[in-house]
Every structure is written in C-alpha cells, then in structure tokens.
Design a protein around this motif. Structure first.
Motif, PDB file in Angstrom:
ATOM      1  N   LEU A  91      58.853 -14.725  83.098  1.00  0.00           N
ATOM      2  CA  LEU A  91      57.702 -16.043  84.180  1.00  0.00           C
ATOM      3  C   LEU A  91      58.534 -17.291  84.695  1.00  0.00           C
ATOM      4  CD1 LEU A  91      54.682 -14.751  81.735  1.00  0.00           C
ATOM      5  CD2 LEU A  91      55.096 -14.651  83.876  1.00  0.00           C
ATOM      6  N   THR A  92      59.265 -17.866  83.817  1.00  0.00           N
ATOM      7  CA  THR A  92      59.930 -19.119  83.706  1.00  0.00           C
ATOM      8  C   THR A  92      60.499 -19.040  84.731  1.00  0.00           C
ATOM      9  OG1 THR A  92      60.084 -20.212  81.379  1.00  0.00           O
ATOM     10  CG2 THR A  92      61.438 -21.056  82.754  1.00  0.00           C
ATOM     11  N   GLU A  93      61.571 -17.688  84.833  1.00  0.00           N
ATOM     12  CA  GLU A  93      62.728 -18.215  86.074  1.00  0.00           C
ATOM     13  C   GLU A  93      62.288 -17.751  87.660  1.00  0.00           C
ATOM     14  OE1 GLU A  93      65.026 -18.869  82.603  1.00  0.00           O
ATOM     15  OE2 GLU A  93      63.525 -17.478  82.883  1.00  0.00           O
ATOM     16  N   HIS A  94      60.783 -17.397  87.397  1.00  0.00           N
ATOM     17  CA  HIS A  94      60.512 -15.740  88.411  1.00  0.00           C
ATOM     18  C   HIS A  94      61.360 -15.059  89.255  1.00  0.00           C
ATOM     19  CE1 HIS A  94      58.075 -19.586  88.939  1.00  0.00           C
ATOM     20  NE2 HIS A  94      58.789 -20.743  88.717  1.00  0.00           N
ATOM     21  N   VAL A  95      62.049 -14.764  87.677  1.00  0.00           N
ATOM     22  CA  VAL A  95      63.167 -13.188  88.363  1.00  0.00           C
ATOM     23  C   VAL A  95      61.682 -11.960  88.032  1.00  0.00           C
ATOM     24  CG1 VAL A  95      64.596 -12.004  87.762  1.00  0.00           C
ATOM     25  CG2 VAL A  95      65.302 -13.631  87.215  1.00  0.00           C
ATOM     26  N   ASP A  96      61.446 -11.324  89.412  1.00  0.00           N
ATOM     27  CA  ASP A  96      60.591 -10.050  89.371  1.00  0.00           C
ATOM     28  C   ASP A  96      61.312  -8.557  90.013  1.00  0.00           C
ATOM     29  OD1 ASP A  96      57.977  -8.963  89.983  1.00  0.00           O
ATOM     30  OD2 ASP A  96      57.537  -9.807  90.254  1.00  0.00           O
ATOM     31  N   THR A  97      61.666  -7.484  89.345  1.00  0.00           N
ATOM     32  CA  THR A  97      62.438  -6.781  90.124  1.00  0.00           C
ATOM     33  C   THR A  97      61.046  -6.025  91.049  1.00  0.00           C
ATOM     34  OG1 THR A  97      62.370  -5.922  88.138  1.00  0.00           O
ATOM     35  CG2 THR A  97      64.449  -7.062  88.409  1.00  0.00           C
ATOM     36  N   THR A  98      59.979  -6.698  90.583  1.00  0.00           N
ATOM     37  CA  THR A  98      59.231  -5.126  91.885  1.00  0.00           C
ATOM     38  C   THR A  98      59.267  -6.008  92.773  1.00  0.00           C
ATOM     39  OG1 THR A  98      57.522  -6.635  90.902  1.00  0.00           O
ATOM     40  CG2 THR A  98      58.057  -5.146  88.779  1.00  0.00           C
ATOM     41  N   THR A  99      60.110  -6.555  93.114  1.00  0.00           N
ATOM     42  CA  THR A  99      59.659  -7.055  94.967  1.00  0.00           C
ATOM     43  C   THR A  99      61.045  -7.121  94.946  1.00  0.00           C
ATOM     44  OG1 THR A  99      60.569  -9.424  94.072  1.00  0.00           O
ATOM     45  CG2 THR A  99      57.792  -9.361  93.684  1.00  0.00           C
ATOM     46  N   PRO A 100      61.530  -6.990  96.853  1.00  0.00           N
ATOM     47  CA  PRO A 100      62.631  -6.857  97.255  1.00  0.00           C
ATOM     48  C   PRO A 100      63.791  -8.390  96.404  1.00  0.00           C
ATOM     49  CG  PRO A 100      61.440  -6.492  98.892  1.00  0.00           C
ATOM     50  CD  PRO A 100      60.176  -6.855  97.545  1.00  0.00           C
ATOM     51  N   ALA A 101      63.217  -9.666  96.539  1.00  0.00           N
ATOM     52  CA  ALA A 101      64.098 -11.222  96.180  1.00  0.00           C
ATOM     53  C   ALA A 101      63.536 -10.456  94.782  1.00  0.00           C
ATOM     54  CB  ALA A 101      62.461 -11.645  96.945  1.00  0.00           C
ATOM     55  N   GLY A 102      63.000 -10.247  93.874  1.00  0.00           N
ATOM     56  CA  GLY A 102      63.650 -10.808  92.468  1.00  0.00           C
ATOM     57  C   GLY A 102      64.574  -9.310  91.951  1.00  0.00           C
ATOM     58  N   ARG A 103      64.393  -8.000  93.241  1.00  0.00           N
ATOM     59  CA  ARG A 103      66.063  -7.273  92.703  1.00  0.00           C
ATOM     60  C   ARG A 103      67.028  -7.587  92.990  1.00  0.00           C
ATOM     61  NH1 ARG A 103      61.621  -3.655  94.061  1.00  0.00           N
ATOM     62  NH2 ARG A 103      62.220  -3.702  96.832  1.00  0.00           N
ATOM     63  N   MET A 104      67.120  -8.445  93.369  1.00  0.00           N
ATOM     64  CA  MET A 104      68.145  -8.865  95.705  1.00  0.00           C
ATOM     65  C   MET A 104      68.502 -10.034  94.068  1.00  0.00           C
ATOM     66  SD  MET A 104      68.756 -11.794  98.379  1.00  0.00           S
ATOM     67  CE  MET A 104      68.151 -13.148  97.621  1.00  0.00           C
ATOM     68  N   LEU A 105      67.785 -10.690  93.358  1.00  0.00           N
ATOM     69  CA  LEU A 105      68.185 -11.749  91.932  1.00  0.00           C
ATOM     70  C   LEU A 105      68.855 -10.907  91.136  1.00  0.00           C
ATOM     71  CD1 LEU A 105      68.387 -14.706  92.187  1.00  0.00           C
ATOM     72  CD2 LEU A 105      66.435 -14.991  90.386  1.00  0.00           C
ATOM     73  N   ALA A 106      68.310 -10.054  91.050  1.00  0.00           N
ATOM     74  CA  ALA A 106      68.555  -9.214  89.164  1.00  0.00           C
ATOM     75  C   ALA A 106      70.123  -8.879  90.227  1.00  0.00           C
ATOM     76  CB  ALA A 106      67.490  -7.955  88.951  1.00  0.00           C
ATOM     77  N   GLN A 107      70.544  -8.527  91.254  1.00  0.00           N
ATOM     78  CA  GLN A 107      72.414  -8.360  91.353  1.00  0.00           C
ATOM     79  C   GLN A 107      72.546  -9.208  91.740  1.00  0.00           C
ATOM     80  OE1 GLN A 107      70.881  -5.971  94.854  1.00  0.00           O
ATOM     81  NE2 GLN A 107      70.241  -4.413  94.652  1.00  0.00           N
ATOM     82  N   MET A 108      72.601  -9.896  92.407  1.00  0.00           N
ATOM     83  CA  MET A 108      73.400 -11.964  91.930  1.00  0.00           C
ATOM     84  C   MET A 108      73.940 -11.805  90.309  1.00  0.00           C
ATOM     85  SD  MET A 108      71.353 -14.051  94.856  1.00  0.00           S
ATOM     86  CE  MET A 108      72.012 -15.438  94.688  1.00  0.00           C
ATOM     87  N   LEU A 109      73.515 -12.004  89.748  1.00  0.00           N
ATOM     88  CA  LEU A 109      73.625 -12.404  88.101  1.00  0.00           C
ATOM     89  C   LEU A 109      74.316 -11.497  87.723  1.00  0.00           C
ATOM     90  CD1 LEU A 109      69.573 -12.255  86.431  1.00  0.00           C
ATOM     91  CD2 LEU A 109      71.537 -14.408  87.028  1.00  0.00           C
ATOM     92  N   GLY A 110      73.849  -9.840  87.869  1.00  0.00           N
ATOM     93  CA  GLY A 110      74.808  -8.762  88.139  1.00  0.00           C
ATOM     94  C   GLY A 110      76.387  -9.262  88.841  1.00  0.00           C
TER      95      GLY A 110
END
Length: 197
Positions: A91-110
């Motif tokens: 909720l705080t960092e607005h990471v949401d892997t159910t959306t394309p933008a969230g999946r991209m952010l998770a991949q960036m973390l990786g």
C-alpha cells in the motif's frame, strides 16, 4: 480474496493497529499478524499464509519491509506468491503485481537485487586479489610482517634469543613463534645408528 499480512518486531514495543486499519481499508478479508523480526524466514504466520494461497488471491502489506527486511528474501517470497497464481500489493510503495506497471516494478526490484549481488561478488573478488598481492591467503591477518618473521627465525636459529624471548620482544603469543619456527625448520633427516649397507 485480499489477504493481509501485518508484522511488528518483538524487539520494539510496537503494535499492528495502523497496519491492520490500512489493510482493512484496502479490503483485506483475512489478515495474518506476526510478531517477529523481518530478517527471519521461519515466521509461522507468514508460512501459514503462504501455504493457504490460492490462484487469484492478492497478498497485501502496509509496507514492503513488513514482508521482509532483505531484498533477496522479499524477491523469494514474491516468486512464491506468483508461483501460487496470486498477486502482491504494497500500500505505501504502490507496488501491485496484478497490474502491468506493478509487475514491471517488481522486475526492476529483481534487477537491482541482481546488480547488488554482482557488486558484492566483484568487491569480494577484488578484496581477495588485494589480499593475495599483500601475501595474505585467507584467515586472520598475520601477527608479524615478513621482515619480522625472518628476524625471529634468524635470532632463534643463530641462538641469539629463545623463542619465548622473541615472543615477548614482538608482543605475540609463544605459539605464534612456535608455528613460525616449525614452518621454517630445516628439513634434516636423523643420522642412522649404523651404516646402511
């Protein structure tokens, strides 16, 4: 189903009130609450939550560090959530892997985690090369420099000083001098008692 996960550390007198309120406002139907360090993998409530995940569930946390303090562990947990067919939301960092933008952010973390691992390997390799160049092969730093070692060996072998005196002189433990002398002992074979035919 939106599944919440709330965690506070045992070491600090914290409570989960703010996290629980935020998770409930986000629509969490079930919330797992943990009182343990975020650096530990063996958290019972986290394991229970992971075991009960079903496809379509969305694991929701207040902040990323509530799930894990280590980026490596966080990515492992996210991989496990994805393998179950579930999503993840912070909720705080607005990471949401159910959306394309969230999946991209998770991949960036990786990608950042992989970069960090590569940098650590590179620094370790450079440190080992530097240590080898300085004559250190590993383990603890030598108590005596190479020049001091040569001096100790020369003094003891010439009879000018005893091993104990050298240990006191160079302020090292007597066993350090003993090991040094053993490494530099001349390899001589004892003379036979009687001539060999």
């Amino acid at each position: 189903m939106v599944i919440g996960y709330a965690r506070v550390s045992r070491q600090h007198d914290q409570d989960t009130t703010a996290q629980l309120r935020a998770l409930q406002d986000a629509g969490a139907e079930r919330i797992f609450t943990e009182h343990a360090s975020g650096g530990r993998w063996d958290r019972p409530e986290l394991q229970r939550m992971m075991d009960q995940l079903r496809p379509g569930d969305v694991v929701t946390v207040w902040k990323l560090d509530r799930l894990s303090r280590s980026l490596k562990d966080l990515l492992q947990i996210l991989d496990h959530i994805e393998a179950q067919g579930a999503g993840f939301k912070s909720l705080t960092e607005h990471v949401d892997t159910t959306t394309p933008a969230g999946r991209m952010l998770a991949q960036m973390l990786g990608a950042f985690a992989e970069f960090e691992r590569a940098m650590i390997r590179e620094r370790t390799r450079a440190g080992l090369e530097q240590a080898r160049a300085e004559g250190r092969i590993g383990g603890r730093r030598r108590k005596l420099t190479q020049a001091q070692e040569r001096e100790v060996v020369e003094m003891v072998q010439s009879g000018r000083r005893t091993a104990a005196q050298c240990a006191r002189l160079f302020e090292v433990h007597p066993s350090t001098v003993t090991r040094l002398l053993q490494r530099h002992a001349p390899s001589t074979l004892p003379a036979p008692d009687h001539p060999v035919p």
